[in-house]
Motif scaffolding. Structure first.
Motif, PDB file in Angstrom:
ATOM      1  N   THR A 253     -80.278 -88.395  -3.908  1.00  0.00           N
ATOM      2  CA  THR A 253     -81.097 -87.344  -4.530  1.00  0.00           C
ATOM      3  C   THR A 253     -81.480 -86.226  -3.569  1.00  0.00           C
TER       4      THR A 253
ATOM      5  N   GLN B 162     -83.161 -83.773 -11.063  1.00  0.00           N
ATOM      6  CA  GLN B 162     -84.095 -84.833 -10.693  1.00  0.00           C
ATOM      7  C   GLN B 162     -84.923 -85.274 -11.895  1.00  0.00           C
TER       8      GLN B 162
ATOM      9  N   PRO C 108     -75.029 -88.011  -9.407  1.00  0.00           N
ATOM     10  CA  PRO C 108     -76.272 -87.660 -10.118  1.00  0.00           C
ATOM     11  C   PRO C 108     -76.053 -87.148 -11.539  1.00  0.00           C
TER      12      PRO C 108
ATOM     13  N   PRO D 156     -83.275 -91.075  -1.546  1.00  0.00           N
ATOM     14  CA  PRO D 156     -83.767 -89.726  -1.231  1.00  0.00           C
ATOM     15  C   PRO D 156     -83.221 -89.156   0.074  1.00  0.00           C
TER      16      PRO D 156
ATOM     17  N   LEU E 293     -81.279 -82.184  -4.491  1.00  0.00           N
ATOM     18  CA  LEU E 293     -80.970 -82.001  -5.909  1.00  0.00           C
ATOM     19  C   LEU E 293     -81.940 -81.008  -6.529  1.00  0.00           C
TER      20      LEU E 293
ATOM     21  N   LEU F 166     -82.274 -94.870  -6.428  1.00  0.00           N
ATOM     22  CA  LEU F 166     -82.339 -93.486  -5.978  1.00  0.00           C
ATOM     23  C   LEU F 166     -82.497 -93.449  -4.461  1.00  0.00           C
TER      24      LEU F 166
ATOM     25  N   LEU G 239     -82.921 -87.553 -13.990  1.00  0.00           N
ATOM     26  CA  LEU G 239     -82.808 -88.878 -13.384  1.00  0.00           C
ATOM     27  C   LEU G 239     -84.087 -89.683 -13.567  1.00  0.00           C
ATOM     28  N   TYR G 240     -85.244 -89.037 -13.437  1.00  0.00           N
ATOM     29  CA  TYR G 240     -86.503 -89.750 -13.610  1.00  0.00           C
ATOM     30  C   TYR G 240     -86.673 -90.216 -15.053  1.00  0.00           C
TER      31      TYR G 240
END
Length: 381
Positions: free
Chosen positions: A144, A152, A58, A169, A147, A167, A155-156
């Motif tokens: 993710t 996060q 990540p 989850p 996290l 990703l 990452l978005y």
């Protein structure tokens, strides 16, 4: 009045049944749409020749940017105009026992020499009789689960800019949880994308992507040309990388195995810095993911999962420098593990390689005719 009540009851029952069926269909559609649960908001693609799967941490955005800025740019945009000669590629036949014949050491040696000579000659300037349109898709797989919000959010934002993050989850992303990660990634990718081949690499691996795809196209063309010759036997399924068959099972330390009881050594597997799988092998792993044993090492796990299949073509290739420690760099290496961001930039700019490598790590041809302890004694000069 009693008849009216019966009619009303009947209508209510029918309405409830219809509504229940509608809800069930919606739930099924949601269950069959892993892309939405994985950060993938894209339509299914039916024409990807190669899917590049990069396992990434990540926090490793800089490493991902280094890959985006270097070897991913070597991906062909439209059509290859010069293919590696099909006649220089080995394609196994089935033996009398119904299994694919192994490639002998002398054939591996000849093939490497022919590749080196071809690269030096003018043959590679000739155009093919018929070119193919090639599409390549890449995805960075990232877990993710648990996290922090700041990570996060990063990452978005990265996903919004590049739209190339897979990703996951339901995956807690740690270095020691890669086997579960590869399973989850393959599940999503095989259900979301149509592709012919997949190359799995780490985010510290450099791939000479144009060279690899060039040769992979020729292999695929040759396979299509020889399809009828295989008759009722299944087509060979490609497992391409640098194999090891003499690795001892780890009994102590961070890679200790708790569930590997199959043999004294790990079954032959392609080293995890990078390897190529045909789609059907990815589907096999994905379809059986609920019943496969998970071992400590991701690459060991893949090799063990594919061990029983009689139609796997295990292409051992010294051009894959994919071990934990890099070997002394050779001009013919096409997949190079343990490369820093600076090294990737230097290789992309035309340097042979960066870093001296480890002279103690010897390069070998794989002898499939020998026992595991003697598989790797035929050294590449």
């Amino acid at each position: 009045m009693r008849r009216l009540k019966s009619v009303v009851t009947f209508i209510v029952v029918i309405a409830a049944f219809s509504f229940g069926s509608f809800i069930t269909k919606i739930l099924i559609l949601v269950e069959k749409c892993p892309a939405e649960h994985s950060g993938l908001h894209v339509a299914t693609h039916a024409d990807n020749f190669l899917l590049v799967l990069v396992l990434s941490s990540p926090r490793n955005m800089e490493q991902r940017n280094a890959i985006r800025g270097t070897w991913l740019r070597l991906s062909p945009r439209h059509i290859f105009h010069s293919y590696y000669p099909e006649e220089l590629l080995y394609l196994p036949n089935y033996g009398p026992n119904g299994h694919l014949e192994i490639e002998l050491v002398e054939h591996q040696e000849i093939r490497l020499k022919e590749y080196i000579n071809w690269k030096k000659s003018s043959k590679n300037l000739h155009s093919p009789k018929r070119a193919r349109k090639i599409k390549v898709k890449h995805m960075f797989a990232i877990g993710t689960m648990q996290l922090g919000k700041a990570i996060q959010d990063n990452l978005y934002r990265e996903q919004g800019k590049h739209n190339d993050l897979l990703l996951l989850p339901n995956h807690y992303d740690t270095y020691y949880n890669l086997t579960e990660k590869i399973l989850q990634a393959m599940n999503v990718l095989t259900q979301t994308f149509e592709f012919s081949y997949l190359i799995k690499v780490d985010d510290d691996t450099y791939v000479k992507l144009d060279t690899l795809i060039n040769e992979l196209i020729s292999y695929d063309n040759k396979l299509l040309h020889k399809e009828r010759e295989y008759g009722t036997n299944p087509l060979p399924q490609l497992y391409w990388g640098y194999f090891n068959g003499r690795a001892t099972i780890k009994l102590h330390g961070q890679w200790k195995e708790y569930n590997y009881y199959l043999s004294k050594n790990y079954l032959p597997y392609a080293l995890g810095g990078g390897y190529v799988l045909s789609r059907k092998l990815c589907e096999y792993i994905s379809n059986n993911s609920q019943i496969l044993s998970l071992y400590a090492s991701e690459d060991v796990s893949v090799g063990t999962w594919l061990a029983p299949l009689r139609n796997v073509y295990r292409w051992h290739d010294p051009r894959f420098d994919t071990a934990f420690l890099p070997r002394k760099c050779k001009s013919y290496h096409i997949v190079l593990h343990k490369r820093s961001m600076e090294m990737m930039a230097q290789i992309f700019d035309g340097k042979l390689c960066s870093g001296t490598g480890h002279s103690s790590v010897l390069e070998y041809y794989y002898d499939w005719t020998k026992t595991a302890d003697k598989c790797c004694d035929n050294l590449v000069p």
